[in-house]
Write an enzyme that holds these catalytic residues in place. Structure first.
Site, PDB file in Angstrom:
ATOM      1  N   ASP A  83       0.633  -0.988   0.071  1.00  0.00           N
ATOM      2  CA  ASP A  83       0.205   0.067  -0.001  1.00  0.00           C
ATOM      3  C   ASP A  83       0.983   1.341   0.254  1.00  0.00           C
ATOM      4  O   ASP A  83       1.881   1.208  -0.224  1.00  0.00           O
ATOM      5  CB  ASP A  83      -0.716  -0.286   0.855  1.00  0.00           C
ATOM      6  CG  ASP A  83      -1.788   0.696   1.214  1.00  0.00           C
ATOM      7  OD1 ASP A  83      -2.185   2.219   0.749  1.00  0.00           O
ATOM      8  OD2 ASP A  83      -1.973   1.934   2.356  1.00  0.00           O
ATOM      9  N   MET A  84       0.295   2.192   0.081  1.00  0.00           N
ATOM     10  CA  MET A  84       1.429   3.290  -0.421  1.00  0.00           C
ATOM     11  C   MET A  84       1.032   4.555   0.808  1.00  0.00           C
ATOM     12  O   MET A  84       2.223   4.317   2.038  1.00  0.00           O
ATOM     13  CB  MET A  84       0.817   4.373  -0.864  1.00  0.00           C
ATOM     14  CG  MET A  84       1.899   5.617  -1.798  1.00  0.00           C
ATOM     15  SD  MET A  84       1.892   5.852  -3.360  1.00  0.00           S
ATOM     16  CE  MET A  84      -0.383   7.540  -2.880  1.00  0.00           C
TER      17      MET A  84
END
Length: 249
Positions: A35-36
């Site tokens: 995920d970022m």
């Protein structure tokens, strides 16, 4: 490796769901999915302030507890829920257009964007081990590309997938299943790193192992469905010899 070992907690990793290590170590890991926001960068506090200004602009009084429930979902889903709950006299499209422009302007000029401490060492280790990586984020693709460029970490990833590009956002598994296709790796041989309850649920629904990143900036997220929970990349570095990484180099 530049991480100070004194930063690592004594209990390196907690078994969030009471699962013995052999249960999540059985299959080799051949691909990592990140995920970022809240995983590569502590951007959630920045987003929260921008989102608050958007809510206020359109007349929604969103309390902090409600706001935290939207961590990990797509912007479209968040604004749709806010619009319906607060009976706003505007369209979701208007909210999105206003907000996305504001976010891009802030991130483009923000003077203090930095990856999490120890992240680049971890990415470099995976890269040297021949493990392909991809970013799977609910954020718009243009924002993902901008942040990876600003953090100077784009070179580590095989590709990226945005929540805009799948039919259903997190907690549905669509984005992670698409990420596995990009990697060319079976879902059961992928490891996801997530900071939100919605993201963890999406990873587990996709049949993947999941490391929960307990990040205070993402709010009080319940990561209890993750296989293991870490609080820093120093902890993850200490865990590397326990991970069933199928190195190809």
């Amino acid at each position: 490796m530049t991480i100070n070992p004194n930063q690592a907690a004594v209990n390196v990793v907690s078994s969030a769901a009471g699962i013995e290590p052999t249960d999540w170590q059985r299959e080799p890991v051949e691909g990592f999915i990140f995920d970022m926001d809240g995983v590569l960068i502590d951007s959630e506090p920045i987003y929260f302030e921008i989102e608050k200004s958007t809510f206020i602009h359109f007349g929604a009084n969103v309390e902090e507890e409600e706001h935290h429930t939207y961590v990990g979902v797509t912007l479209a889903s968040m604004f749709e829920q806010v619009q319906q709950k607060h009976l706003l006299d505007c369209t979701v499209e208007q909210m999105l257009e206003f907000h996305v422009k504001h976010v891009m302007d802030v991130i483009r000029e923000h003077p203090e964007l930095q990856p999490f401490n120890g992240l680049t060492d971890w990415l470099d280790w995976l890269k040297q081990s021949g493990i392909p990586m991809v970013v799977a984020s609910s954020s718009p693709r243009a924002l993902i590309e901008l942040i990876l460029e600003r953090l100077d970490i784009r070179r580590f990833f095989e590709g990226m997938i945005s929540g805009e590009e799948v039919a259903h956002g997190k907690p549905a598994p669509d984005i992670f299943l698409r990420a596995a296709e990009i990697l060319g790796v079976a879902p059961e041989r992928c490891m996801v790193i997530e900071d939100s309850r919605n993201g963890v649920r999406a990873a587990k629904s996709a049949g993947m192992r999941c490391i929960g990143h307990q990040n205070p900036g993402s709010g009080n997220q319940n990561l209890g469905e993750a296989d293991v929970v870490i609080h820093s990349y120093a902890e993850l570095w200490e865990l590397r010899d326990q991970l069933p990484v199928a190195a190809t180099k």
